[in-house]
Write an enzyme that holds these catalytic residues in place. Structure first.
Site, PDB file in Angstrom:
ATOM      1  N   LYS A  13       4.400  -9.536   3.885  1.00  0.00           N
ATOM      2  CA  LYS A  13       5.196 -10.713   4.274  1.00  0.00           C
ATOM      3  C   LYS A  13       6.480 -10.304   4.997  1.00  0.00           C
ATOM      4  CE  LYS A  13       5.756 -12.517   0.190  1.00  0.00           C
ATOM      5  NZ  LYS A  13       5.094 -11.434  -0.563  1.00  0.00           N
ATOM      6  N   ARG A  88       8.834 -19.754  -5.156  1.00  0.00           N
ATOM      7  CA  ARG A  88       7.897 -18.897  -5.889  1.00  0.00           C
ATOM      8  C   ARG A  88       7.044 -19.690  -6.867  1.00  0.00           C
ATOM      9  NH1 ARG A  88       8.984 -13.368  -5.387  1.00  0.00           N
ATOM     10  NH2 ARG A  88      11.044 -12.870  -4.558  1.00  0.00           N
ATOM     11  N   ARG A 123       2.597   4.850  -2.062  1.00  0.00           N
ATOM     12  CA  ARG A 123       3.943   5.054  -1.506  1.00  0.00           C
ATOM     13  C   ARG A 123       4.691   6.144  -2.273  1.00  0.00           C
ATOM     14  NH1 ARG A 123       6.284  -0.986  -0.268  1.00  0.00           N
ATOM     15  NH2 ARG A 123       6.564  -0.992  -2.535  1.00  0.00           N
ATOM     16  N   ARG A 156       8.232   5.817  -7.118  1.00  0.00           N
ATOM     17  CA  ARG A 156       9.141   4.928  -7.833  1.00  0.00           C
ATOM     18  C   ARG A 156       8.392   4.152  -8.903  1.00  0.00           C
ATOM     19  NH1 ARG A 156      11.648   1.620  -2.907  1.00  0.00           N
ATOM     20  NH2 ARG A 156       9.422   1.244  -2.717  1.00  0.00           N
ATOM     21  N   ARG A 167       2.970  -7.087 -11.497  1.00  0.00           N
ATOM     22  CA  ARG A 167       3.542  -7.957 -10.463  1.00  0.00           C
ATOM     23  C   ARG A 167       2.471  -8.870  -9.868  1.00  0.00           C
ATOM     24  NH1 ARG A 167       6.139  -4.113  -6.280  1.00  0.00           N
ATOM     25  NH2 ARG A 167       6.955  -6.038  -5.343  1.00  0.00           N
TER      26      ARG A 167
END
Length: 210
Positions: A13, A88, A123, A156, A167
């Protein structure tokens, strides 16, 4: 065009918001950014929000919407805007409507959960200079030492598979119902976000009729 971007974390997004901003000539309104801006500028609403943020509490929906409305009154939003990160939940979307904020389209960047887990869990970042890496598209050196600064390359907490899955669960429970909310109003457009940035942008512009 007044546009909302929908999609799971990692769907792209933010990337598409920046591209569409340039293509459509309208600003991206990121909830986090405008909250920080209002606090920094010490506006009355910003100072009110700061009280909640300093005490570790969520800023109430009504206050967030007031700050968004304040931002939307600026001249650069006269021809439209892109909302990224808000609403949201359905109550937030309803409150936005009740506040008089008209939405033309809700654009969903659709990406399967397994693709998102692969994207985000790959990542890596340098602990020293913040240089980004990815196990597939831009792999770090085998010794996990950043060639730019000699810092350690780490994963991370946000990019751990269990964090990503949590999430995604929150997204499916709280935010995904917005697809139905805007779909019933004939305002939902969905595009496949799995085939690269340029293809996603092409599909998005096509879906928006521009």
């Amino acid at each position: 065009m007044n546009l909302i971007l929908l999609g799971a974390p990692g769907a792209g997004k933010g990337t598409q918001a920046e591209i569409l901003k340039e293509k459509l000539g309208i600003p991206t309104i990121s909830t986090g950014n405008i909250l920080r801006e209002a606090v920094k500028n010490e506006t009355p609403l910003g100072l009110e929000a700061k009280g909640y943020m300093d005490s570790g509490k969520l800023v109430p929906d009504a206050l967030v919407i007031s700050i968004i409305e304040e931002r939307l009154k600026k001249d650069d939003c006269k021809n439209g805007f892109i909302l990224d990160g808000f609403p949201r939940t359905i109550p937030q979307a309803e409150a936005l409507e009740e506040g008089g904020v008209h939405i033309d389209k809700a654009l969903e960047i659709a990406v399967r959960d397994e693709v998102i887990v692969s994207r985000l869990s790959g990542r890596r970042v340098c602990h020293g200079c913040g240089a980004p890496y990815h196990m597939i598209s831009c792999p770090p050196p085998a010794d996990n030492v950043c060639p730019k600064c000699g810092g350690e390359i780490i994963i991370r907490k946000d990019d751990l598979p269990e964090t990503i899955k949590h999430r995604l669960d929150v997204y499916h429970e709280q935010t995904e119902p917005l697809k139905g909310f805007y779909g019933e109003k004939g305002k939902l457009a969905a595009v496949n976000g799995e085939n690269g940035i340029e293809e996603t942008t092409r599909l998005a512009l096509e879906a928006l009729g521009v």
